[in-house]
Write a protein that holds these residues in place. Structure first.
Motif: not given
Length: 246
Positions: A157-167
């Motif tokens: 299982a490869t964890p997905g990329m974490v996307l930063p919360a950008v307004l």
């Protein structure tokens, strides 16, 4: 060798053993599971063993079918249960129609998915059915013991990329404002007063009512200042009366 050298070697050997022992254990580590099978009305019985060997260069997985299959009904589901050795409460279940197992002539394939702790999180099971195999209606159940021929593979299982919360940096729609975050940062509010935003939002919301009324008022009020032309008969009467007077 003198006595001092021998003494220093005796002191270094235990230290080397302590340093190298974790490397030896981590270089070759094995984890095993027990594979059970059964069907409705028949308790799970042991089918074989699955072993995972972790090495520095990767991991290898093997399956060993130690028990044969006997008495599997055609109209039932063939069930599989993979139990981690030493942890009976950690297991994975799957099932397929028993007819497909007969059509595959007891040839099957396993695909196990592991997490970062080398624990099974899913098990995919597929009977390897030949395109030339007969249909389920043409098969007959057998009471003879059948030996499985299995293949097995592993996935991680490869964890997905974490996307930063950008307004977003652009302005919101008219009449709306962005919510600021807890630390006070956020996109700027809408420029202009609230009265302007309310008026614009009112026109945008009810334009389909205001536009027809505007067109009707322009059409009906356009001819109010013009004088109607006299009817031709009235013109003739006016002309005849003038001649009689003369």
């Amino acid at each position: 060798l003198n006595a001092a050298t021998m003494m220093s070697m005796r002191l270094l050997l235990p230290l080397l053993a302590l340093v190298l022992s974790p490397l030896v254990i981590s270089a070759s580590k094995e984890k095993t599971w027990t594979l059970y099978h059964g069907w409705k009305g028949h308790d799970f019985t042991k089918r074989g063993k699955v072993a995972l060997k972790l090495q520095d260069g990767g991991a290898t997985i093997t399956i060993d079918n130690t028990q044969e299959m006997k008495g599997l009904p055609l109209d039932d589901f063939y069930q599989l249960k993979l139990v981690e050795d030493g942890h009976k409460d950690i297991y994975t279940l799957t099932s397929v129609p028993a007819c497909q197992v007969y059509r595959a002539n007891f040839r099957d394939e396993f695909t196990l998915t592991f997490n970062h702790q080398a624990s099974v999180i899913s098990m995919a099971y597929e009977p390897l059915v030949s395109p030339l195999a007969p249909s389920c209606d043409d098969l007959q159940p057998t009471t003879d013991a059948k030996e499985f021929t299995s293949k097995i593979s592993l996935e991680t299982a490869t964890p997905g990329m974490v996307l930063p919360a950008v307004l977003p940096q652009n302005k919101p729609p008219v009449g709306l404002k962005f919510l600021k975050s807890k630390n006070g940062s956020g996109s700027p509010a809408v420029e202009g007063t609230e009265e302007e935003a309310t008026a614009q939002s009112f026109l945008r919301k009810y334009w389909y009512i205001i536009l027809p009324l505007f067109i009707m008022s322009m059409t009906s009020g356009g001819g109010g200042g013009e004088q109607e032309a006299p009817h031709p008969s009235q013109q003739q009467q006016q002309g005849g009366g003038g001649q009689a007077a003369v």
